[in-house]
Design an enzyme around this catalytic site. Structure first.
Site, PDB file in Angstrom:
ATOM      1  N   LYS A   1     -15.295  -0.459  15.812  1.00 36.54           N
ATOM      2  CA  LYS A   1     -16.148  -0.745  16.958  1.00 36.54           C
ATOM      3  C   LYS A   1     -15.588  -0.029  18.176  1.00 36.54           C
ATOM      4  O   LYS A   1     -14.376   0.204  18.281  1.00 36.54           O
ATOM      5  CB  LYS A   1     -16.204  -2.261  17.230  1.00 36.54           C
ATOM      6  CG  LYS A   1     -16.672  -3.075  16.047  1.00 36.54           C
ATOM      7  CD  LYS A   1     -16.847  -4.537  16.410  1.00 36.54           C
ATOM      8  CE  LYS A   1     -15.625  -5.170  17.034  1.00 36.54           C
ATOM      9  NZ  LYS A   1     -14.427  -5.116  16.176  1.00 36.54           N
TER      10      LYS A   1
ATOM     11  N   HIS B   1     -15.809 -10.411  23.309  1.00 38.11           N
ATOM     12  CA  HIS B   1     -14.463 -10.795  23.716  1.00 38.11           C
ATOM     13  C   HIS B   1     -14.513 -11.523  25.060  1.00 38.11           C
ATOM     14  O   HIS B   1     -13.565 -11.482  25.838  1.00 38.11           O
ATOM     15  CB  HIS B   1     -13.554  -9.570  23.837  1.00 38.11           C
ATOM     16  CG  HIS B   1     -13.443  -8.775  22.584  1.00 38.11           C
ATOM     17  ND1 HIS B   1     -13.930  -7.488  22.449  1.00 38.11           N
ATOM     18  CD2 HIS B   1     -12.925  -9.091  21.381  1.00 38.11           C
ATOM     19  CE1 HIS B   1     -13.699  -7.048  21.233  1.00 38.11           C
ATOM     20  NE2 HIS B   1     -13.094  -7.996  20.560  1.00 38.11           N
TER      21      HIS B   1
END
Length: 594
Positions: A107, A226
């Site tokens: 990613k 995140h």
């Protein structure tokens, strides 16, 4: 709206390895290198291209649970939301050494790109003869970060990465060459777009509980996996019918210079992936799928496959993401064919993370969805009994219904402790159904029996569950009792007739429930009211007071029936929590007589 900061674990430090060990218990194909946190196929086929992925943990089932025959060969895991280091990754490349080559898919996060990239270059320096047999692909599918804001960093990697894994893994498993796998991966990565939305940020185990978050009625569009801030916050949270079109605007726009990442035309064939970010129910996720399908259909897109489930999370984030993979057309001369991509998606892998899918194009809604039809009222053979004051009869019912609606938050609070948390909402649904029928004229003081039967039907259909059944049985019994007590058409119902009918209705109810007062259930105040009213049908207030006292008394009664029977009795007594169902009966009677 605080994030949930409690977790089931041994220690925060051991969580990742404990989870990977559990994964290996589930999937016997796998082996675990505990020192480097690498999960890999222990007997991988050296004649096929290997696929490696990885990154910070906390996105389960990504990445490690996609390791297995037909998708990934290995996954290198870091701590929660932290990239593994280059040494771990380099060791991972060695573990899956093969004769055909390796594709590394990461990613687009700085730590992942740097550490996996460094490992690739170190591996090439140590093994120059194999340098051209390790390919590197970065997936950035997030459209929430505009081109100006992203600058040279680019888009973040989200759940679209999973589609890249699946298609690449299936092609490698079929025996595709290194260049074939790499070229397909690059095309898919360049034609996939994802947008997420969440009700709240998430909490990382072992860290302090967050002190701030989203408001009670606020959502965040484009939040990263995140906990990174999103594109914008919206308050109040819109219904899905308004939210989904906003998300699709961000996904498919070709006129927005900041977010025109994928060349959608508006009539494209697409693969739709609805991903649970970790903390929303399957019930809600199904609603998201349905609304997204409706919105895509309205825009002219053709969903060739629809996938739904938990693919890439942000721990227990209460949100979801929508991913669209644009399928190639005949104009995409350098692209793999749409039929190839769909067939690669359809191949069945041996890994627990890949969710079941139909492997078929969704049917038109008209072939599956039966529209609701307005049901004509059954021909009720009732005696047209009248209330002594038809207007007051209706007004009292309205008062009772509105009283329940107003009391819903408090009854819900009680039931969240004493039961399963739905009592207040169930009673509110019944009350709203009654008010609607009054507005339609179906409940009328000039035909009380018919009105009571209507209320019984509403309890059955609008409330449902145990409460709905109990109320429906009671009101059905009440209708029978009224007709049995007065056979003269057009007669006015006297208080004595009400008393006899209520008593017979309670007897009917006791045929189907073993609860008897004192039982800490709704029968406690109901029995108290009917007993008092039967003795003195001229004193409604006295009977209501008896019901209220019985409901209050449930605070100190150990439950013998109902949901509260499963709750530790001393807690209910200590916190002085009455039975929610009993409180509902008390509310109805007090509001009715107000």
């Amino acid at each position: 709206m605080p994030a949930l900061s409690k977790h089931f674990l041994n220690t925060p430090a051991s969580l990742v390895l404990d989870s990977l060990e559990g994964l290996c218990s589930v999937n016997p194909q796998l082996a675990l290198d505990t020192q480097n946190k690498i999960v890999y196929i222990k007997s991988h086929d050296r004649s096929k291209v290997a696929l490696m992925c990885g990154g910070g943990s906390g996105h389960e089932p990504a990445h490690a649970a996609f390791v297995g025959e037909g998708i990934l060969t290995s996954a290198v895991c870091g701590s929660v939301f932290a990239s593994p280091n280059a040494s771990q990754v380099r060791h991972g490349i060695d573990l899956i050494d093969n004769d055909k080559g390796t594709v590394i898919i990461v990613k687009n996060y700085t730590g992942d790109v740097l550490n996996f990239g460094l490992a690739k270059e170190q591996y090439a320096a140590l093994h120059p003869e194999k340098a051209d047999r390790v390919k590197f692909v970065i997936v950035g599918d997030d459209v929430s970060v505009g081109k100006t804001q992203g600058k040279i960093v680019g888009r973040r990697g989200l759940a679209g990465t999973v589609l890249v894994y699946k298609i690449a893994g299936a092609l490698a498993h079929r025996g595709g060459s290194l260049d074939e796998v790499y070229d397909v991966v690059q095309w898919v990565a360049g034609n996939v777009a994802t947008i997420g939305v969440s009700l709240e940020h998430t909490h990382v185990p072992g860290t302090a509980a967050p002190k701030s978050g989203l408001g009670e009625s606020e959502i965040e569009i484009g939040m990263g996996i995140h906990n990174e801030s999103g594109h914008r916050r919206v308050s109040p949270a819109p219904p899905l019918s308004e939210l989904i079109p906003q998300l699709l605007d961000l996904l498919t726009s070709t006129s927005d210079p900041e977010r025109s990442f994928v060349p959608f035309t508006g009539k494209d064939g697409v693969v739709l992936l609805i991903n649970n970010l970790g903390g929303i129910s399957e019930l809600e996720l199904g609603g998201v799928v349905a609304e997204t399908r409706r919105a895509l259909d309205a825009r002219g897109f053709k969903a060739s496959r629809i996938l739904s489930g938990t693919f890439m999370t942000s721990l227990n984030m209460p949100g979801f993401s929508i991913t669209l993979l644009r399928l190639p057309t005949q104009k995409d001369t350098s692209a793999p064919s749409a039929s190839l991509l769909l067939s690669l998606l359809d191949d069945t892998p041996k890994t627990p993370a890949w969710k079941w899918s139909s492997n078929a194009t969704p049917l038109p809604k008209s072939e599956q969805i039966v529209p609701a039809q307005k049901q004509a009222d059954a021909a009720l053979r009732t005696i047209g009994l009248k209330s002594a004051d038809p207007k007051a009869f209706i007004e009292n019912i309205k008062h009772a219904a509105n009283g329940l609606i107003a009391a819903e938050p408090e009854i819900t609070r009680m039931d969240s402790i004493a039961g399963d948390g739905d009592c207040g909402l169930t009673l509110k649904a019944g009350a709203e159904g009654v008010l609607k029928k009054i507005e339609e004229g179906s409940i009328d003081g000039n035909d009380v029996v018919r009105s009571v039967i209507k209320i019984a039907q509403i309890a059955e259909e609008a409330m449902g569950g145990t409460s709905g059944a109990l109320y429906s049985i009671f009101f059905s019994g009440l209708a029978q009792g009224l007709q049995a007590q007065s056979q003269e058409s057009g007669a006015t119902i006297t208080p004595q007739v009400w008393g006899e009918a209520l008593s017979s209705a309670l007897t009917k109810l006791y045929t189907y429930t073993r609860a008897r007062p004192p039982s800490r259930t709704l029968v406690d105040p109901l029995d108290a009211f009917i007993s008092a009213f039967f003795k003195d049908s001229t004193n409604f207030s006295k009977a209501t007071k008896a019901a209220a006292d019985a409901a209050e008394a449930t605070k100190n009664i150990e439950a013998k029936a109902g949901r509260s029977a499963y709750v530790e009795g001393n807690r209910l007594k200590e916190e002085q929590i009455p039975d929610p169902g009993a409180w509902g009966v008390k509310t109805i009677l007090e509001s009715f007589s107000a």
